[in-house]
Scaffold this motif. Structure first.
Motif, PDB file in Angstrom:
ATOM      1  N   LEU A 182     -25.509 -52.584  49.449  1.00  0.00           N
ATOM      2  CA  LEU A 182     -25.396 -53.863  48.731  1.00  0.00           C
ATOM      3  C   LEU A 182     -26.708 -54.640  48.834  1.00  0.00           C
ATOM      4  O   LEU A 182     -27.146 -55.272  47.863  1.00  0.00           O
ATOM      5  CB  LEU A 182     -24.236 -54.687  49.301  1.00  0.00           C
ATOM      6  CG  LEU A 182     -22.847 -54.048  49.226  1.00  0.00           C
ATOM      7  CD1 LEU A 182     -21.794 -55.006  49.781  1.00  0.00           C
ATOM      8  CD2 LEU A 182     -22.499 -53.631  47.797  1.00  0.00           C
ATOM      9  N   PHE A 183     -27.317 -54.586  49.999  1.00  0.00           N
ATOM     10  CA  PHE A 183     -28.643 -55.190  50.194  1.00  0.00           C
ATOM     11  C   PHE A 183     -29.656 -54.541  49.243  1.00  0.00           C
ATOM     12  O   PHE A 183     -30.431 -55.226  48.571  1.00  0.00           O
ATOM     13  CB  PHE A 183     -29.078 -55.002  51.649  1.00  0.00           C
ATOM     14  CG  PHE A 183     -30.427 -55.584  51.981  1.00  0.00           C
ATOM     15  CD1 PHE A 183     -30.524 -56.822  52.586  1.00  0.00           C
ATOM     16  CD2 PHE A 183     -31.598 -54.871  51.710  1.00  0.00           C
ATOM     17  CE1 PHE A 183     -31.771 -57.360  52.910  1.00  0.00           C
ATOM     18  CE2 PHE A 183     -32.838 -55.388  52.026  1.00  0.00           C
ATOM     19  CZ  PHE A 183     -32.934 -56.639  52.628  1.00  0.00           C
ATOM     20  N   ALA A 184     -29.637 -53.213  49.185  1.00  0.00           N
ATOM     21  CA  ALA A 184     -30.602 -52.481  48.362  1.00  0.00           C
ATOM     22  C   ALA A 184     -30.433 -52.788  46.883  1.00  0.00           C
ATOM     23  O   ALA A 184     -31.421 -52.870  46.134  1.00  0.00           O
ATOM     24  CB  ALA A 184     -30.463 -50.977  48.614  1.00  0.00           C
ATOM     25  N   ILE A 185     -29.187 -52.959  46.437  1.00  0.00           N
ATOM     26  CA  ILE A 185     -28.943 -53.251  45.020  1.00  0.00           C
ATOM     27  C   ILE A 185     -29.618 -54.549  44.623  1.00  0.00           C
ATOM     28  O   ILE A 185     -30.324 -54.626  43.600  1.00  0.00           O
ATOM     29  CB  ILE A 185     -27.428 -53.310  44.743  1.00  0.00           C
ATOM     30  CG1 ILE A 185     -26.823 -51.904  44.807  1.00  0.00           C
ATOM     31  CG2 ILE A 185     -27.150 -53.935  43.375  1.00  0.00           C
ATOM     32  CD1 ILE A 185     -25.308 -51.890  44.809  1.00  0.00           C
ATOM     33  N   ILE A 186     -29.433 -55.604  45.410  1.00  0.00           N
ATOM     34  CA  ILE A 186     -30.059 -56.886  45.082  1.00  0.00           C
ATOM     35  C   ILE A 186     -31.570 -56.804  45.233  1.00  0.00           C
ATOM     36  O   ILE A 186     -32.327 -57.381  44.439  1.00  0.00           O
ATOM     37  CB  ILE A 186     -29.483 -58.011  45.960  1.00  0.00           C
ATOM     38  CG1 ILE A 186     -27.978 -58.145  45.712  1.00  0.00           C
ATOM     39  CG2 ILE A 186     -30.179 -59.334  45.680  1.00  0.00           C
ATOM     40  CD1 ILE A 186     -27.304 -59.226  46.532  1.00  0.00           C
ATOM     41  N   PHE A 187     -32.015 -56.054  46.231  1.00  0.00           N
ATOM     42  CA  PHE A 187     -33.459 -55.880  46.441  1.00  0.00           C
ATOM     43  C   PHE A 187     -34.121 -55.253  45.215  1.00  0.00           C
ATOM     44  O   PHE A 187     -35.190 -55.683  44.773  1.00  0.00           O
ATOM     45  CB  PHE A 187     -33.683 -55.006  47.679  1.00  0.00           C
ATOM     46  CG  PHE A 187     -35.118 -54.863  48.080  1.00  0.00           C
ATOM     47  CD1 PHE A 187     -35.723 -55.799  48.893  1.00  0.00           C
ATOM     48  CD2 PHE A 187     -35.873 -53.775  47.643  1.00  0.00           C
ATOM     49  CE1 PHE A 187     -37.066 -55.671  49.270  1.00  0.00           C
ATOM     50  CE2 PHE A 187     -37.201 -53.634  48.007  1.00  0.00           C
ATOM     51  CZ  PHE A 187     -37.802 -54.587  48.823  1.00  0.00           C
TER      52      PHE A 187
END
Length: 313
Positions: A182-187
């Motif tokens: 989920l962090f990577a998606i927004i990143f």
């Protein structure tokens, strides 16, 4: 213009006008905060296990406070830059409605209280992550990245990627593959989202001396990188379904949304805009990118609720 009509915050020699509650609210960057609250809430709801409603509310409240404090600290540090940009010149400090020191104190109070509340009432790991997110945005991004490198948005994207991770950790107390995704998606979503905006407001950034990608590298490389990030974002968005962290509702939604995101990125990445161009593809992509993130995380929550209730059992 100030409330008295005097430009640039000068109020007949008497300094800034007394700030109103609306000015303090504006410091928190409400539009940004709404996305922060939403993605944090989605991370909290989608996490395995359960949390008492009061604890869950406290966690989201602390995240919102920290986001607001970060916004205030950002405006305190960037007041001179904001004054040079048409898009930000009406903010409380450059318009003369508030002293810089008041914004600083307000930001420190909000952010510090948020971390303390998160640690005492929810979880200290979530509190540490919340503190890191504040420092990442207010110090690392604002003071170091933004004025120094055209990769500011790329690296700085981590600041906005923390909320769902923190929401997840507030429930589980641990960091696993799913919240990291989920962090990577927004990143990965952040560069094409902000560069699409930067393409049609680049004159503002140039005037303020901010080395945004379109200003430093030009429109061509920026457009190609927007398309490249969109292509990388698509499989990242599907990864929660691939690893079994989300079900079919999320998988189908992520596929449809990501295909649309890429389709809107193609004309942005391949075309050459001329002087006076309306930049309609860029504006369409920017607007859809906001919808994309809201819809993607909403699908994650719906998928989680469907699994809990056995809607398709």
């Amino acid at each position: 213009m100030s409330r008295t009509g005097v430009p640039s915050g000068v109020t007949a020699g008497f300094g800034p006008l007394p700030a109103e509650w609306r000015d303090f609210f504006a410091l928190t960057k409400p539009r940004v905060m709404s996305l922060v609250i939403f993605t944090a809430l989605c991370g909290l709801i989608a996490a395995p296990g359960s949390v008492h409603p009061v604890i869950g509310f406290t966690a989201i409240f602390a995240i919102a406070m920290a986001a607001g404090g970060s916004g205030a600290l950002n405006m305190w540090l960037e007041a001179d830059i904001d004054a040079q940009m048409k898009r930000t010149a009406t903010r409380p400090i450059p318009s003369g409605r508030m002293r810089r020191e008041d914004a600083r104190d307000f930001g420190v109070l909000l952010a510090g209280s948020a971390v303390l509340i998160m640690g005492l009432a929810v979880h200290w790991l979530a509190a540490v992550l919340l503190l890191v997110s504040v420092l990442y945005y207010a110090v690392f991004y604002t003071l170091w990245l933004k004025p120094r490198t055209p990769q500011n948005i790329v690296i700085g994207g981590g600041a906005g990627a923390f909320p769902p991770l923190i929401g997840w950790v507030a429930v589980t107390g641990q960091i696993t593959a799913m919240p990291l995704l989920l962090f990577a998606i927004i990143f990965l979503w952040t560069p094409p989202h902000f560069w699409a905006l930067a393409l049609f407001v680049k004159s503002d950034y140039a005037r303020a001396g901010i080395p945004m990608m379109p200003v430093v590298r030009g429109e061509g490389p920026t457009r190609r990188q927007i398309l490249a990030y969109a292509l990388v974002l698509a499989p990242a968005a599907l990864a929660p379904w691939w690893i079994g962290g989300a079900g079919g509702i999320y998988g189908v939604s992520a596929a449809l949304l990501s295909v649309t995101f890429v389709a809107l990125s193609v004309p942005v990445g391949l075309r050459r805009a001329g002087p006076g161009d309306a930049m309609l593809p860029e504006k369409r992509l920017f607007k859809f990118s906001i919808l994309y993130l809201f819809a993607l995380f909403a699908a994650l929550v719906i998928d989680r609720l469907a699994a809990q209730q056995g809607w398709f059992a």
